[in-house]
Design a protein around this motif. Structure first.
Motif, PDB file in Angstrom:
ATOM      1  N   ARG A   1       0.822  -1.212   0.000  1.00  0.00           N
ATOM      2  CA  ARG A   1       0.000   0.000   0.000  1.00  0.00           C
ATOM      3  C   ARG A   1       0.851   1.255   0.000  1.00  0.00           C
ATOM      4  N   TRP A   2       2.180   1.118   0.008  1.00  0.00           N
ATOM      5  CA  TRP A   2       3.019   2.314  -0.002  1.00  0.00           C
ATOM      6  C   TRP A   2       3.803   2.383  -1.307  1.00  0.00           C
ATOM      7  N   HIS A   3       4.028   3.639  -1.737  1.00  0.00           N
ATOM      8  CA  HIS A   3       4.727   3.871  -3.003  1.00  0.00           C
ATOM      9  C   HIS A   3       5.562   5.139  -2.881  1.00  0.00           C
TER      10      HIS A   3
ATOM     11  N   LEU B   1       3.680   7.824  -0.520  1.00  0.00           N
ATOM     12  CA  LEU B   1       2.238   7.669  -0.544  1.00  0.00           C
ATOM     13  C   LEU B   1       1.886   6.376   0.177  1.00  0.00           C
TER      14      LEU B   1
ATOM     15  N   GLU C   1      -1.474   4.286   0.695  1.00  0.00           N
ATOM     16  CA  GLU C   1      -2.872   4.181   0.295  1.00  0.00           C
ATOM     17  C   GLU C   1      -3.707   3.610   1.436  1.00  0.00           C
ATOM     18  N   GLU C   2      -4.945   4.073   1.533  1.00  0.00           N
ATOM     19  CA  GLU C   2      -5.917   3.574   2.499  1.00  0.00           C
ATOM     20  C   GLU C   2      -5.380   3.597   3.937  1.00  0.00           C
TER      21      GLU C   2
ATOM     22  N   LYS D   1     -10.817   5.715   5.876  1.00  0.00           N
ATOM     23  CA  LYS D   1      -9.506   5.582   5.238  1.00  0.00           C
ATOM     24  C   LYS D   1      -9.324   6.711   4.244  1.00  0.00           C
TER      25      LYS D   1
ATOM     26  N   ASP E   1      -5.845   8.330   1.472  1.00  0.00           N
ATOM     27  CA  ASP E   1      -4.442   8.241   1.079  1.00  0.00           C
ATOM     28  C   ASP E   1      -3.660   9.299   1.850  1.00  0.00           C
TER      29      ASP E   1
ATOM     30  N   MET F   1      -0.030  11.283   2.162  1.00  0.00           N
ATOM     31  CA  MET F   1       1.196  11.627   1.454  1.00  0.00           C
ATOM     32  C   MET F   1       2.095  12.420   2.390  1.00  0.00           C
TER      33      MET F   1
ATOM     34  N   ASN G   1      -5.837  12.661   0.786  1.00  0.00           N
ATOM     35  CA  ASN G   1      -6.760  12.651  -0.332  1.00  0.00           C
ATOM     36  C   ASN G   1      -7.605  11.399  -0.196  1.00  0.00           C
TER      37      ASN G   1
ATOM     38  N   ARG H   1      -2.777  15.606  -8.181  1.00  0.00           N
ATOM     39  CA  ARG H   1      -3.927  15.361  -7.314  1.00  0.00           C
ATOM     40  C   ARG H   1      -4.074  16.529  -6.346  1.00  0.00           C
TER      41      ARG H   1
ATOM     42  N   TRP I   1      -4.648  17.744  -2.613  1.00  0.00           N
ATOM     43  CA  TRP I   1      -4.364  17.198  -1.289  1.00  0.00           C
ATOM     44  C   TRP I   1      -4.755  18.198  -0.210  1.00  0.00           C
TER      45      TRP I   1
END
Length: 129
Positions: free
Chosen positions: A22-24, A36, A38-39, A50, A52, A54, A72, A94, A96
């Motif tokens: 879930r991380w990037h 990032l 996610e969730e 939940k 995202d 950042m 987000n 995006r 934020w």
């Protein structure tokens, strides 16, 4: 082309253990980098369960500290009370919700794990108001 950035080994181990798949890492041509998740779980006191998360990663991290955090979609309180010290910003194509929260970063002591714990604490505090 923007050079990829490197996280500390202990950061990657923490992320893999707590947010598997879930991380990037994000990077833009301007040299802007971010993490990032996610969730990311949002505590009680908000309309969302939940969102995202950042975290911008400054050049020179971990010698240069992490600061603020972003969500987000934007977090909303169910009672329509406003969350203090937030703004909307565009990053990585995006929109934020920036949470302007700060603390004194101590190189060699503070790390990504502690910053995420700071995020959780700030969410708990804002959600209980």
């Amino acid at each position: 082309m923007c050079e990829p950035y490197v996280l500390l080994r202990e950061d990657v181990e923490y992320l893999d253990a707590h947010f598997p798949e879930r991380w990037h890492k994000l990077s833009e041509g301007s040299g802007k980098h971010a993490l990032l998740i996610e969730e990311f779980e949002i505590p009680n006191g908000f309309a969302q369960e939940k969102a995202d998360l950042m975290i911008l990663i400054p050049s020179g991290y971990p010698g240069v500290g992490l600061d603020m955090f972003y969500f987000n979609p934007s977090l909303q309180k169910p009672n329509n009370q406003e969350v203090e010290a937030i703004a909307l910003e565009e990053h990585f194509n995006r929109s934020w919700q920036r949470w302007s929260r700060h603390y004194t970063w101590i190189p060699g002591e503070h790390n990504l794990y502690l910053h995420i714990e700071f995020v959780r604490n700030e969410l708990e505090t804002a959600g209980s108001k």
